[in-house]
Motif scaffolding. Structure first.
Motif, PDB file in Angstrom:
ATOM      1  N   GLY A   1      34.697  35.561  29.460  1.00  0.00           N
ATOM      2  CA  GLY A   1      34.858  35.591  30.907  1.00  0.00           C
ATOM      3  C   GLY A   1      33.594  35.154  31.631  1.00  0.00           C
TER       4      GLY A   1
ATOM      5  N   TYR B   1      32.062  34.749  35.557  1.00  0.00           N
ATOM      6  CA  TYR B   1      32.333  35.246  36.901  1.00  0.00           C
ATOM      7  C   TYR B   1      31.323  34.710  37.913  1.00  0.00           C
ATOM      8  CZ  TYR B   1      34.944  38.755  34.218  1.00  0.00           C
ATOM      9  OH  TYR B   1      35.792  39.391  33.347  1.00  0.00           O
TER      10      TYR B   1
ATOM     11  N   TYR C   1      36.674  33.447  38.893  1.00  0.00           N
ATOM     12  CA  TYR C   1      36.677  33.868  37.486  1.00  0.00           C
ATOM     13  C   TYR C   1      37.258  32.770  36.610  1.00  0.00           C
ATOM     14  CZ  TYR C   1      38.643  36.086  33.283  1.00  0.00           C
ATOM     15  OH  TYR C   1      39.002  36.375  31.991  1.00  0.00           O
ATOM     16  N   GLN C   2      36.603  32.508  35.482  1.00  0.00           N
ATOM     17  CA  GLN C   2      37.125  31.582  34.479  1.00  0.00           C
ATOM     18  C   GLN C   2      37.224  32.320  33.152  1.00  0.00           C
ATOM     19  OE1 GLN C   2      35.253  27.588  34.273  1.00  0.00           O
ATOM     20  NE2 GLN C   2      34.058  28.209  36.053  1.00  0.00           N
ATOM     21  N   LYS C   3      38.364  32.215  32.491  1.00  0.00           N
ATOM     22  CA  LYS C   3      38.494  32.819  31.175  1.00  0.00           C
ATOM     23  C   LYS C   3      38.264  31.756  30.103  1.00  0.00           C
ATOM     24  CE  LYS C   3      43.531  32.364  30.708  1.00  0.00           C
ATOM     25  NZ  LYS C   3      44.794  33.097  30.448  1.00  0.00           N
ATOM     26  N   GLU C   4      37.879  32.199  28.925  1.00  0.00           N
ATOM     27  CA  GLU C   4      37.602  31.316  27.786  1.00  0.00           C
ATOM     28  C   GLU C   4      36.638  30.197  28.174  1.00  0.00           C
ATOM     29  OE1 GLU C   4      41.395  30.061  26.257  1.00  0.00           O
ATOM     30  OE2 GLU C   4      41.775  32.004  25.332  1.00  0.00           O
ATOM     31  N   TYR C   5      35.580  30.572  28.871  1.00  0.00           N
ATOM     32  CA  TYR C   5      34.592  29.608  29.353  1.00  0.00           C
ATOM     33  C   TYR C   5      33.877  28.937  28.174  1.00  0.00           C
ATOM     34  CZ  TYR C   5      30.517  27.835  31.945  1.00  0.00           C
ATOM     35  OH  TYR C   5      29.532  27.035  32.486  1.00  0.00           O
TER      36      TYR C   5
ATOM     37  N   LYS D   1      34.986  27.694  25.491  1.00  0.00           N
ATOM     38  CA  LYS D   1      35.436  28.183  24.185  1.00  0.00           C
ATOM     39  C   LYS D   1      35.412  27.054  23.166  1.00  0.00           C
ATOM     40  CE  LYS D   1      39.257  30.534  21.862  1.00  0.00           C
ATOM     41  NZ  LYS D   1      40.617  31.122  22.005  1.00  0.00           N
TER      42      LYS D   1
END
Length: 233
Positions: free
Chosen positions: A44, A46, A65-69, A71
């Motif tokens: 995550g 933020y 918010y960004q998930k799997e930044y 990855k």
């Protein structure tokens, strides 16, 4: 970009701990309304705004918010025997985190000279390197365990053991498979014993070489990280 670590974030508002608050307000001179970024160590990322610039408990509001930044498409687990000088192992943790690694298991081998590690300090080094290299994933550091115990565990991954014995070995760079999960065993300064190598091979580990140069334990581990990183670009 300056990152702050927030492993327990779970709301639209967040309060930095006292250490991070002091660094943010006293050292970086951030004030109310400034934008700062957080990572939770689980992917995550933020974007937040400072609501209260308190140097003991800086209050933030999450605005994006960004998930799997960033990855990666592969996972790498290195099991390594820490060198006698803990500075070398700490250097490995720092550089491996910068390059890209998911899990580290310190192992105790027949020829190991270091038999104790301080996990709290080592995790702080990993955290610092994660923030410095703008990563959102905190590599997992496992407790020190015996080689014999580790080798018995079941893993769904390509498994390799790097050693210096004069026997048939493949070059790691010729065996790496892109976008796949891998485990690499790196031995102590005196290398794995012939018995340990035999056990690993019988447990499904492919014996590999990192090339013609003879490398220190921590250098070999960082070099292995680099190989996987390059093949997955």
């Amino acid at each position: 970009m300056q990152l702050f670590y927030a492993p327990d974030i779970n709301d639209k508002n967040y309060i930095l701990n006292e250490t991070e608050s002091k660094h943010c307000i006293r050292v970086l001179r951030k004030v109310e309304g400034d934008i700062i970024h957080l990572v939770d160590g689980k992917g995550g990322f933020y974007k937040t705004k400072i609501n209260d610039a308190n140097p003991k408990k800086c209050s933030l509001h999450i605005i994006d918010y960004q998930k799997e930044y960033k990855k990666r498409k592969y996972k790498l687990h290195i099991a390594i025997a820490p060198a006698k000088s803990i500075d070398r192992f700490e250097w490995f943790l720092e550089k491996a985190t910068e390059i890209g690694i998911d899990e580290i298991t310190p192992i105790l081998c027949e020829r190991s000279e270091r038999k104790v590690i301080k996990e709290e300090r080592l995790n702080k080094i990993i955290e610092s390197s994660m923030k410095q290299s703008i990563k959102a994933y905190h590599p997992k550091l496992n407790s020190l365990q015996k080689f014999s115990d580790f080798i018995q565990q079941k893993f769904t991954a390509n498994k390799y053991i790097a050693h210096c014995e004069e026997s048939e070995r493949d070059i790691l760079s010729k065996k790496v498979q892109a976008e796949s999960n891998s485990i690499v065993l790196i031995g102590p300064e005196g290398d794995f014993s012939p018995h340990e190598i035999e056990i690993a091979i019988n447990s499904g580990y492919l014996p590999i070489s990192l090339g013609d140069e003879r490398l220190r334990t921590e250098t070999a581990a960082v070099f292995a990280c680099s190989i996987f990183n390059i093949f997955n670009q």
